[in-house]
Structure formats: structure tokens, C-alpha cells
Design a protein around this motif. Sequence first.
Motif, short mmCIF file in Angstrom:
data_model
loop_
_atom_site.label_atom_id
_atom_site.label_comp_id
_atom_site.label_asym_id
_atom_site.label_seq_id
_atom_site.Cartn_x
_atom_site.Cartn_y
_atom_site.Cartn_z
N LYS A 37 0.83 -1.20 0.00
CA LYS A 37 0.00 0.00 0.00
C LYS A 37 0.86 1.25 0.00
O LYS A 37 1.94 1.29 0.59
N LEU A 153 -11.07 2.49 -12.77
CA LEU A 153 -9.64 2.34 -13.03
C LEU A 153 -9.25 3.02 -14.34
O LEU A 153 -8.23 3.70 -14.43
N ALA A 156 -9.26 6.80 -13.89
CA ALA A 156 -8.06 7.28 -13.20
C ALA A 156 -6.86 7.31 -14.13
O ALA A 156 -6.10 8.29 -14.17
N CYS A 157 -6.66 6.24 -14.90
CA CYS A 157 -5.53 6.18 -15.84
C CYS A 157 -5.65 7.28 -16.90
O CYS A 157 -4.65 7.94 -17.24
N THR A 422 -4.51 8.60 2.11
CA THR A 422 -3.89 9.49 1.14
C THR A 422 -3.14 10.61 1.86
O THR A 422 -2.05 11.02 1.42
N SER A 519 -2.12 8.67 -5.52
CA SER A 519 -3.05 8.67 -4.39
C SER A 519 -4.24 9.57 -4.66
O SER A 519 -5.38 9.24 -4.29
N VAL A 522 -6.60 7.55 -7.13
CA VAL A 522 -7.37 6.44 -6.56
C VAL A 522 -8.39 6.94 -5.55
O VAL A 522 -9.47 6.35 -5.40
N LEU A 527 -10.96 3.90 -5.31
CA LEU A 527 -10.20 2.65 -5.38
C LEU A 527 -8.99 2.73 -4.46
O LEU A 527 -7.85 2.53 -4.89
N ALA A 530 -5.13 1.12 -4.64
CA ALA A 530 -4.83 0.65 -6.00
C ALA A 530 -3.69 1.43 -6.64
O ALA A 530 -3.53 1.39 -7.86
N GLU A 531 -2.88 2.14 -5.85
CA GLU A 531 -1.80 2.94 -6.42
C GLU A 531 -0.82 2.09 -7.21
O GLU A 531 -0.35 2.48 -8.28
N THR A 533 -1.38 -0.70 -8.79
CA THR A 533 -1.99 -1.10 -10.06
C THR A 533 -1.89 0.03 -11.09
O THR A 533 -1.54 -0.20 -12.25
N LEU A 534 -2.17 1.24 -10.65
CA LEU A 534 -2.04 2.39 -11.55
C LEU A 534 -0.60 2.58 -12.01
O LEU A 534 -0.34 2.87 -13.18
#
Length: 566
Positions: A37, A153, A156-157, A422, A519, A522, A527, A530-531, A533-534
Motif C-alpha cells: 500500500k 480504473l 483514473a488512468c 492518502t 493517491s 485512486v 479505489l 490501488a496505487e 496497479t495504476l
Amino acid sequence: MFQQSLDPVAGSLGWSALVAAVPLVTMFVLLGVFRIKAHIAGLVGLVLSMLTAAFVWDMPIGQTFSAAGEGAFYGFFPILWILINALFVYKLTVATGWFEELGRVIRSISDDQRILAILIAFCFGALLESLAGFGAPVAITAAMLMAAGMKPLKAACTALLANTAPVAFGAMGAPILALAGVTTLPLDDLSAMAGRQTPFIAAIVPLLLVFMVDGKRGVRQVWPVALVAGISFGAAQFVTSNYLTVELTDVVAAIVTVGVVLGMLRLWQPKEGLPAEAPVLPQPVGAGNGVGVVGGDGGGTSNAGSNADRSNADKIARYSPGMRTFLALAPYLVIIVVFSIAQIPSVKSWLGDIGTTAFTWPGLDIANADGKELPQVFKLDHLKATGTLLLLSGLITAVLYKISPRRFVLAYRDTLVQLRWTLVTVAAVLALAYVMNLSGQTSSLGMALASTGGAFALLSPVVGWLGVAITGSDTSSNSLFGVLQVTAAREAGLDPLLMAAANSSAGVLGKMLSPQNLSVAVAAVGLLGAEGTLLRKLIGWSLGLLVFLTAIIYLQSTDVLGWMVP
């Protein structure tokens, strides 16, 4: 007084740079490889940077902790102050049902997610970047993309990738203004040079957004409007930065591009669309126990949330179509008006006079490797800060939406609860950045790259990229590495103006990978955690764009494109 050293490890700049990189490498490996995390990875990196500062760079323990404290405070104000209030404005729209109405308004322009990615993430995001910056565009556009039916997701991307080309001139030109301040190079020349680099990125970013949303099919079907958007933005950025004013570069570019894209869509539409799905709402913190903002006044069970949703829908339906459109867009129109008024010279000066406090940060007495004292003056803007203006926008929005004081407070409380990790992440990463900067670790890293001579033209963009990846801010990176870029360029026989501008232009490509901005993204889409994953999804885009722009900058240092340097 503590004096920084560039080569504390065996008197070697190279070994010192490798040791200085350990906290950063560890943090990114924990995030991207081990999927730890973000707040834990940030805290681990901070501890390593402090240990390295104290036991390798010989920074006094007290000053090490003071440097970390200054960085953490800067993380809270202005950066987290911006994020909290940007997300708060969004939560007000969710609480009242206007978020879903916004989705319907957006889809009335186009229900094609690829077109919406260009209009919202690229065009509107650039306008927000020009007015606010510091994560606000990512938070707001990601939420708007979800309102239009994009999965969290992907939203965010898309928001993070779009937040590249405008960043060098974001926050009313703050990065270029800071670069001119630390390097003493002419502001107009720096603005012109950056305006001859960032348009290359702007020209292709809309195509990349379309590919991210719909792959090769999307590029085949939507490339005309994507190309027009990119070229329009790049051209407007070039003209404004070279011949008008640095402060309004992104404002002009964003408005011109929106006009061009909307005009083109009247004449041309893709043969096949990619319809938006139903709006995606992030699960509010505390839903089901009476504290979620969707649950109206916060009482009762999850059924209260459903009842509140029906009540909101009934209230919205009473308005005329034109008024519904206005109120759905109201928060963002309010933001634009408030920030535009705040940038009027007389208003900006007045806010600065009555709402700015400057003080020397306690416990720090530092000189650089040459023995020059580095005064640590912290400037705190109370009233003209981006976060404060966003809070004001939220108050105006609450009045327009007729939100009771109780619901207003509950929404703000839920925002803080949602962002709790965050807050830790951003504070830890900024504390790490300040410890590295003030102890001399960052200078060791930068000078090691600068010692490569003529090859520095290839490494100069990497320095800027690294600076933004660490700090999350192009302004901070320019303040951190601007002088280093100029010094190294002169030693290597390169144009200082070119290398200084490269720090800013290439730096923006590291923003999508900085832990703070991950941060922000997400948190905006609900999410949390999920940092990593991004990071894995975006690192290829970031490095690919960096290679592309580095090639352009290198050619600008040669006779091939040397004519582009003012």
C-alpha cells in the motif's frame, strides 16, 4: 550549520548517487512489484531517506526531523488542502444527485467515451491545470469521466495520462515562473523554449488517450478528432508562450481546443461509437451505517441512501432542462469563475497582501556544498491558495444546491475519512523529498547525471522527470533542479536555456507516476489501495513519452533542431 556534501560515500559521486537512490527505488519497488500500500511504501522510503541523511550525509538528527516536518507540512498545505477541497466539491454533487445529472449532460454532447476522454480529461483538465494544478485536475476529471460512464480504473488512468502536456504552464505558469526565479534566465526565453517542446507531447496525447480507452479500434475510428485536438492545443500553446504571456498559455490552449473539437464534431462523427455505460459511483465511506454522503443527512440504514437518491431525483426533475444543465455544470463553472477572478492582478495582489504569511522554518541551518547558506523561508498563502479557493467554490455550490449546514459538514467529514491514508502517503513522500533535498542526496543524484558531459543532453530530461516523480510538482522540480541544469549545461558546453526548459517540459511526464498523484487519482475514483496497479499501468506510457521527448530535446541540442532554441 550543516553543510551538504556531494560525495560522502568513499569520496565518490557515483557511489553516493547510488546510495541516495535507495529510498526512491525501494519506494517504487514496494509499490509496483510487491504491491505494498502506498502509505506504507511512502513511510518506508521516508525512514530510509532519514537514516541515509543522518548516517551517510551526516545531517544532524534534529535537522533531519525538522526537514521531514517541513516537507510533511508542505504536503498538507498546499497540496492536500487542494485535494481535500476538490474531492469535497465532488462529494457535494454526489450527495445531491447532481453528479448523475452531470453524466447525462456530458453524454448529451457525446456518448462516445473516446470523445469524452478528449473533451474532459484533455481539454477541461488542461483548463483546470491552468487555474489550479497540484492534483485538482486529476481528481475532478476522473470523477467527471465516471459520471459519463467510464469504469473507475480506466477513468483514473485516463485522467493521469491527460495531465501531462499542460503541466509545464500549469497554475498560471507557476513552473516556468519558478524556473526563471532560481536560474535568473529571462522569463520570456524560458517560456518560448518550453513552448517549443511541450507541443510535441500535446500533439500525440489525445491519440494515446483514445488508445487507452478503446485500443487500436479507437485510434482507427477517432484519429481525426484526436489529431485535431492535439495539434490545436500544441499550436495554441506555442503561440501563447512565445508571443503572448506565459500565465495564460494553458487557458488559451484549452479554450481554443474545446472550440475546435466541438466545431469539428458538428461536421464529423466516428462511424462507430463507444457508448458510455451507466454512471459509476464510488462506494462512499461509511455507506450502510448512516454516515455516507449519499445517505442524505447521514441518518438511518442503507435504505436511507436509496430514499435520498429518489428524493434528489424528484427535486432535480422539477427544474427546466436548461436550469438542470446549468446546475449540473455549476460546480465547475463556479471554480472557473472564482479562479479567474482570483487571477485578476489587483485581486491577486490584495489577497496576497492580507492572506500571506512568511516565516523561517525552525531547526534548519543549512549550506550547500559550496558553503552558500540555504535560508528556509516557508511562505503560507491563506486566502489565495488553490485549496482555499476550491473551498470557497464548494460553499457557493452548497448555496446553489440548497445544502443544509449539517449535510455540508457531513460531506466534509466523509471526505477526510476517505482520504485518511492518502493524507499519510502525500505527507510521507513530501517529507522524503525535503529530507533528500536538504541533506544533499538529491544534489548528489543530479550531479552524478550532470557529470556525463555532452551526453547530458540525453540525461537532462531524466533529471526533470525524476524531480517530478519524487515531488509530484513541476514547480518543485524546477526549484530543485533548475540551477543544477544550468550549471551542468555550461560545464558540458550546452545551451543553459535549452536544458533548463527541458527540466520543466520532460518533468511533466513523471507526474503520472508520483505517489502523491497516484493517491489523488485512486481517492477520486474510490479505489483506495490501488496505487500500485495504476503505477504498473502507467509506467510504460510515462517512459515511452520520456524517450520520445528526450529525442526531440537532444536534436534541439544539435544542428538538426538547434534553430528552435531562442
